[in-house]
Design an enzyme around this catalytic site. Structure first.
Site, PDB file in Angstrom:
ATOM      1  N   HIS A   1       0.801  -1.176   0.196  1.00 11.88           N
ATOM      2  CA  HIS A   1       0.132   0.025   0.091  1.00 11.88           C
ATOM      3  C   HIS A   1       0.953   1.183   0.063  1.00 11.88           C
ATOM      4  O   HIS A   1       1.312   1.433   1.089  1.00 11.88           O
ATOM      5  CB  HIS A   1      -0.992  -0.185   1.193  1.00 11.88           C
ATOM      6  CG  HIS A   1      -1.882   1.102   1.240  1.00 11.88           C
ATOM      7  ND1 HIS A   1      -3.135   1.009   1.588  1.00 11.88           N
ATOM      8  CD2 HIS A   1      -1.758   2.459   1.196  1.00 11.88           C
ATOM      9  CE1 HIS A   1      -3.784   2.072   1.707  1.00 11.88           C
ATOM     10  NE2 HIS A   1      -2.844   3.091   1.152  1.00 11.88           N
TER      11      HIS A   1
ATOM     12  N   HIS B   1       1.393   5.518  -1.743  1.00  8.11           N
ATOM     13  CA  HIS B   1       1.028   6.580  -2.773  1.00  8.11           C
ATOM     14  C   HIS B   1       2.207   7.080  -3.421  1.00  8.11           C
ATOM     15  O   HIS B   1       2.929   7.807  -2.646  1.00  8.11           O
ATOM     16  CB  HIS B   1       0.187   7.765  -1.820  1.00  8.11           C
ATOM     17  CG  HIS B   1      -1.010   7.120  -1.304  1.00  8.11           C
ATOM     18  ND1 HIS B   1      -2.249   7.064  -1.743  1.00  8.11           N
ATOM     19  CD2 HIS B   1      -1.163   6.530   0.061  1.00  8.11           C
ATOM     20  CE1 HIS B   1      -3.078   6.534  -1.192  1.00  8.11           C
ATOM     21  NE2 HIS B   1      -2.601   6.103   0.239  1.00  8.11           N
ATOM     22  N   LEU B   2       2.360   7.066  -4.759  1.00 12.84           N
ATOM     23  CA  LEU B   2       3.550   7.684  -5.304  1.00 12.84           C
ATOM     24  C   LEU B   2       3.269   9.089  -6.085  1.00 12.84           C
ATOM     25  O   LEU B   2       4.335   9.724  -6.198  1.00 12.84           O
ATOM     26  CB  LEU B   2       3.940   6.616  -6.171  1.00 12.84           C
ATOM     27  CG  LEU B   2       4.552   5.400  -6.075  1.00 12.84           C
ATOM     28  CD1 LEU B   2       4.838   4.534  -7.406  1.00 12.84           C
ATOM     29  CD2 LEU B   2       5.882   5.666  -5.294  1.00 12.84           C
ATOM     30  N   ARG B   3       1.938   9.415  -5.924  1.00 11.23           N
ATOM     31  CA  ARG B   3       1.716  10.537  -6.660  1.00 11.23           C
ATOM     32  C   ARG B   3       2.128  10.978  -8.036  1.00 11.23           C
ATOM     33  O   ARG B   3       2.316   9.827  -8.564  1.00 11.23           O
ATOM     34  CB  ARG B   3       2.339  12.120  -5.626  1.00 11.23           C
ATOM     35  CG  ARG B   3       2.108  11.936  -4.144  1.00 11.23           C
ATOM     36  CD  ARG B   3       0.700  11.547  -3.885  1.00 11.23           C
ATOM     37  NE  ARG B   3       0.663  11.908  -2.166  1.00 11.23           N
ATOM     38  CZ  ARG B   3      -0.723  11.366  -1.640  1.00 11.23           C
ATOM     39  NH1 ARG B   3      -1.540  10.649  -2.105  1.00 11.23           N
ATOM     40  NH2 ARG B   3      -0.601  11.623  -0.255  1.00 11.23           N
TER      41      ARG B   3
ATOM     42  N   ASN C   1      -5.356   6.973  -6.183  1.00 13.02           N
ATOM     43  CA  ASN C   1      -6.066   8.471  -5.773  1.00 13.02           C
ATOM     44  C   ASN C   1      -5.341   9.671  -6.455  1.00 13.02           C
ATOM     45  O   ASN C   1      -5.020  10.520  -5.399  1.00 13.02           O
ATOM     46  CB  ASN C   1      -6.406   8.350  -4.387  1.00 13.02           C
ATOM     47  CG  ASN C   1      -5.244   8.354  -3.383  1.00 13.02           C
ATOM     48  OD1 ASN C   1      -4.226   7.806  -3.711  1.00 13.02           O
ATOM     49  ND2 ASN C   1      -5.406   9.105  -2.151  1.00 13.02           N
TER      50      ASN C   1
ATOM     51  N   LYS D   1      -9.453  -0.584  -6.211  1.00 18.86           N
ATOM     52  CA  LYS D   1      -9.454   0.073  -4.578  1.00 18.86           C
ATOM     53  C   LYS D   1     -10.728   0.549  -4.230  1.00 18.86           C
ATOM     54  O   LYS D   1     -11.262   1.424  -5.279  1.00 18.86           O
ATOM     55  CB  LYS D   1      -8.403   1.036  -4.383  1.00 18.86           C
ATOM     56  CG  LYS D   1      -8.411   2.015  -3.102  1.00 18.86           C
ATOM     57  CD  LYS D   1      -7.817   1.160  -2.149  1.00 18.86           C
ATOM     58  CE  LYS D   1      -7.947   2.133  -0.741  1.00 18.86           C
ATOM     59  NZ  LYS D   1      -6.802   2.142  -0.019  1.00 18.86           N
TER      60      LYS D   1
ATOM     61  N   HIS E   1     -10.384   0.917   1.843  1.00 13.98           N
ATOM     62  CA  HIS E   1     -10.212   2.067   3.017  1.00 13.98           C
ATOM     63  C   HIS E   1     -11.563   2.081   3.762  1.00 13.98           C
ATOM     64  O   HIS E   1     -12.570   2.345   3.259  1.00 13.98           O
ATOM     65  CB  HIS E   1      -9.904   3.317   2.431  1.00 13.98           C
ATOM     66  CG  HIS E   1      -9.685   4.411   3.452  1.00 13.98           C
ATOM     67  ND1 HIS E   1      -8.540   5.139   3.573  1.00 13.98           N
ATOM     68  CD2 HIS E   1     -10.606   4.912   4.537  1.00 13.98           C
ATOM     69  CE1 HIS E   1      -8.859   5.910   4.646  1.00 13.98           C
ATOM     70  NE2 HIS E   1      -9.903   5.820   5.181  1.00 13.98           N
TER      71      HIS E   1
ATOM     72  N   HIS F   1      -4.523  -0.767   5.958  1.00 15.56           N
ATOM     73  CA  HIS F   1      -4.086   0.221   7.243  1.00 15.56           C
ATOM     74  C   HIS F   1      -5.089   0.112   8.344  1.00 15.56           C
ATOM     75  O   HIS F   1      -5.749   1.117   8.662  1.00 15.56           O
ATOM     76  CB  HIS F   1      -3.928   1.637   6.700  1.00 15.56           C
ATOM     77  CG  HIS F   1      -4.863   2.491   5.745  1.00 15.56           C
ATOM     78  ND1 HIS F   1      -6.294   2.203   5.959  1.00 15.56           N
ATOM     79  CD2 HIS F   1      -4.722   2.970   4.730  1.00 15.56           C
ATOM     80  CE1 HIS F   1      -7.024   2.880   5.332  1.00 15.56           C
ATOM     81  NE2 HIS F   1      -6.076   3.421   4.549  1.00 15.56           N
TER      82      HIS F   1
ATOM     83  N   LEU G   1      -5.137   9.223   7.922  1.00 12.36           N
ATOM     84  CA  LEU G   1      -6.279   8.423   8.102  1.00 12.36           C
ATOM     85  C   LEU G   1      -6.205   7.042   7.728  1.00 12.36           C
ATOM     86  O   LEU G   1      -5.464   6.633   6.564  1.00 12.36           O
ATOM     87  CB  LEU G   1      -7.442   9.082   7.129  1.00 12.36           C
ATOM     88  CG  LEU G   1      -7.655  10.656   7.653  1.00 12.36           C
ATOM     89  CD1 LEU G   1      -8.505  11.270   6.510  1.00 12.36           C
ATOM     90  CD2 LEU G   1      -8.549  10.564   8.885  1.00 12.36           C
TER      91      LEU G   1
ATOM     92  N   ASP H   1       1.228   2.634   3.718  1.00 10.84           N
ATOM     93  CA  ASP H   1       0.582   3.843   3.305  1.00 10.84           C
ATOM     94  C   ASP H   1       1.310   5.023   3.294  1.00 10.84           C
ATOM     95  O   ASP H   1       1.056   6.027   3.930  1.00 10.84           O
ATOM     96  CB  ASP H   1      -0.460   3.728   4.351  1.00 10.84           C
ATOM     97  CG  ASP H   1      -1.760   4.990   4.259  1.00 10.84           C
ATOM     98  OD1 ASP H   1      -1.776   5.057   2.731  1.00 10.84           O
ATOM     99  OD2 ASP H   1      -2.541   5.362   4.650  1.00 10.84           O
TER     100      ASP H   1
ATOM    101  N   HIS I   1       2.670  14.517   1.602  1.00 14.24           N
ATOM    102  CA  HIS I   1       2.236  16.050   1.418  1.00 14.24           C
ATOM    103  C   HIS I   1       3.469  16.752   1.482  1.00 14.24           C
ATOM    104  O   HIS I   1       4.144  16.536   2.343  1.00 14.24           O
ATOM    105  CB  HIS I   1       1.095  15.960   2.128  1.00 14.24           C
ATOM    106  CG  HIS I   1      -0.125  15.173   1.850  1.00 14.24           C
ATOM    107  ND1 HIS I   1      -1.055  15.510   0.943  1.00 14.24           N
ATOM    108  CD2 HIS I   1      -0.435  14.067   2.374  1.00 14.24           C
ATOM    109  CE1 HIS I   1      -2.074  14.575   0.747  1.00 14.24           C
ATOM    110  NE2 HIS I   1      -1.815  13.615   1.792  1.00 14.24           N
TER     111      HIS I   1
ATOM    112  N   ALA J   1      -4.049  14.816   5.439  1.00 10.39           N
ATOM    113  CA  ALA J   1      -3.812  13.630   6.138  1.00 10.39           C
ATOM    114  C   ALA J   1      -2.574  12.563   5.387  1.00 10.39           C
ATOM    115  O   ALA J   1      -2.980  12.321   4.143  1.00 10.39           O
ATOM    116  CB  ALA J   1      -5.052  12.850   6.094  1.00 10.39           C
TER     117      ALA J   1
HETATM  118  N1  LIG Z   1      -3.453   7.623   4.607  1.00 10.76           N
HETATM  119  C1  LIG Z   1      -3.514   8.950   4.517  1.00 10.76           C
HETATM  120  O1  LIG Z   1      -3.916   9.551   5.455  1.00 10.76           O
HETATM  121  N2  LIG Z   1      -3.770   9.630   3.182  1.00 10.76           N
HETATM  122  C2  LIG Z   1      -3.545   8.925   2.083  1.00 10.76           C
HETATM  123  C3  LIG Z   1      -4.998   8.261   1.622  1.00 10.76           C
HETATM  124  C4  LIG Z   1      -5.266   7.209   2.209  1.00 10.76           C
HETATM  125  O2  LIG Z   1      -4.399   6.131   2.327  1.00 10.76           O
HETATM  126  O3  LIG Z   1      -6.287   7.095   3.144  1.00 10.76           O
HETATM  127  C5  LIG Z   1      -3.294   9.977   0.975  1.00 10.76           C
HETATM  128  O4  LIG Z   1      -3.409   9.635  -0.255  1.00 10.76           O
HETATM  129  O5  LIG Z   1      -2.670  11.045   1.212  1.00 10.76           O
HETATM  130 ZN   LIG Z   2      -3.132   4.965   1.491  1.00  6.17          ZN
HETATM  131 ZN   LIG Z   3      -6.908   5.029   2.985  1.00  7.38          ZN
END
Ligand SMILES: NC(=O)N[C@@H](CC(=O)O)C(=O)O
Ligand SMILES: [Zn+2]
Ligand SMILES: [Zn+2]
Length: 347
Positions: A17, A19-21, A45, A103, A140, A178, A223, A251, A255, A267
């Site tokens: 899990h 997030h690479l943006r 996302n 997802k 999620h 998560h 989150l 996760d 940011h 978050a």
């Molecule tokens: N975990 C987080 O707080 N943020 C994640 C989204 C997610 O996994 O819920 C994100 O994309 O920033």
């Molecule tokens: Zn996530």
């Molecule tokens: Zn999530």
């Protein structure tokens, strides 16, 4: 493994899990994940989210273009479920090998989830197809009703969504992403082989007091939100038990610093630079290093039905200080555990 090992050598892990943006952020954060892991499940996302085969292919190409040449890493792509996603499109992505999983974000549950699912009934045809294909559903797990307290949203999700969903689709492979509560830990521990779960380093190391007592620490805000310490303890107990369907999913969710240190902060915890040493620290504290390799490198691929990675990675017992920040153009990212000292380091 012995009581006080000086090094830990394990099969190359995967991160189930992340997030690479995109763009400059992708270029900056990807190497922290790809240096360590053989594969990672990449969350969809983006803005706009990845909801088609074409968008998934284009995103995978951008990730591969950003990958350092010396890293042997495979991004495992996911499709973001919406109320209107066509099951045929999802099947095309899965059978072609592009999408490993889909997802489910309840609409408005978390960062960039405004296009998420408003009601499970609206994706019933998609879930039926996934069940037939053996395609994992990643969730999620938080309800989003305004009247439900943010600390109760995961527990309420289990009762009101997970239980009915899994009885309607009993053969569907589901990963509860998560997990953060005792409720989820107990639910996962008691479930059959169709349910897996990931746990982040921050939810194993911290509870809400760490985030809120003596000043608010925005870099621990993610989150689902950190819960009270009984929940942290339940998560620690679950990983220490060596449960075969609980696996590594950081996760990591970067940011920019100024967007987290703000009057309405984002978050997400950017933990990729420290995640494996952080997990090792937790397993050692729990006297559970015998289960560390399975958590990092075996339970995930077994659940997903993928081969285990070849090759190994070694952690050595050596103190190092986590950087206070990581530059990103004229901005910066603050990594998880910034400025703190860790006792395990990747060799
Ligand atoms: N975990 C987080 O707080 N943020 C994640 C989204 C997610 O996994 O819920 C994100 O994309 O920033
Ligand atoms: Zn996530
Ligand atoms: Zn999530």
């Amino acid at each position: 493994m012995t009581a006080q090992p000086q090094q830990l050598t394990l099969r190359r892990p995967d991160d189930w899990h992340i997030h690479l943006r995109d763009d400059e952020m992708l270029n900056t954060v990807l190497p922290y994940t790809s240096a360590v892991n053989g594969r990672a499940i990449v969350m969809p996302n983006l803005v706009p989210p990845v909801t088609s085969v074409a968008a998934g292919e284009a995103y995978r190409d951008r990730i591969l273009a950003a990958l350092p040449a010396e890293h042997a890493f495979t991004p495992l792509m996911t499709c973001y479920l919406t109320d209107s996603l066509d099951p045929d499109e999802l099947e095309r992505g899965f059978t072609s090998g592009l999408f490993t999983a889909a997802k489910l974000y309840p609409a408005h549950a978390t960062t960039n989830s405004s296009h998420g699912v408003t009601d499970i009934a609206s994706i019933a045809r998609v879930l039926e197809r996934m069940q037939k294909l053996g395609m994992p559903l990643l969730i999620h797990g938080e309800v989003t009703d305004a009247h439900v307290d943010i600390f109760d949203r995961e527990a309420r999700f289990i009762e009101t969504v997970m239980v009915p969903l899994r009885s309607q689709f009993p053969a569907l492979k589901v990963v509860m992403e998560h997990i953060t509560t005792q409720d989820a830990a107990e639910y996962v521990a008691a479930a059959d082989e169709t349910l897996g779960a990931t746990i982040t380093p921050q939810h194993l190391m911290f509870n809400r007091n760490h985030m809120l007592v003596g000043g608010i620490r925005p870099h621990l805000y993610c989150l689902p939100i950190l819960k009270r310490n009984v929940h942290q303890e339940a998560l620690r107990k679950l990983v220490a038990s060596g449960h075969p369907r609980v696996f590594l999913g950081t996760d990591t969710a970067p940011h920019l610093r100024h967007l987290k240190e703000a009057s309405c902060g984002c978050a997400g915890v950017f933990n990729a630079p420290v995640s494996l040493p952080a997990y090792a620290t937790v397993f050692e504290e729990l006297n559970a290093l015998e289960h560390f390799e399975a958590f990092c490198s075996e339970n995930g691929p077994r659940f997903y039905g993928l081969p285990l990675n070849e090759g190994t990675i070694t952690l050595v017992r050596e103190s190092w200080q986590v950087p206070e920040s990581i530059a990103l153009g004229s901005h910066s990212l603050v990594p998880f555990l910034a400025g703190e000292t860790l006792n395990w380091r990747i060799a």
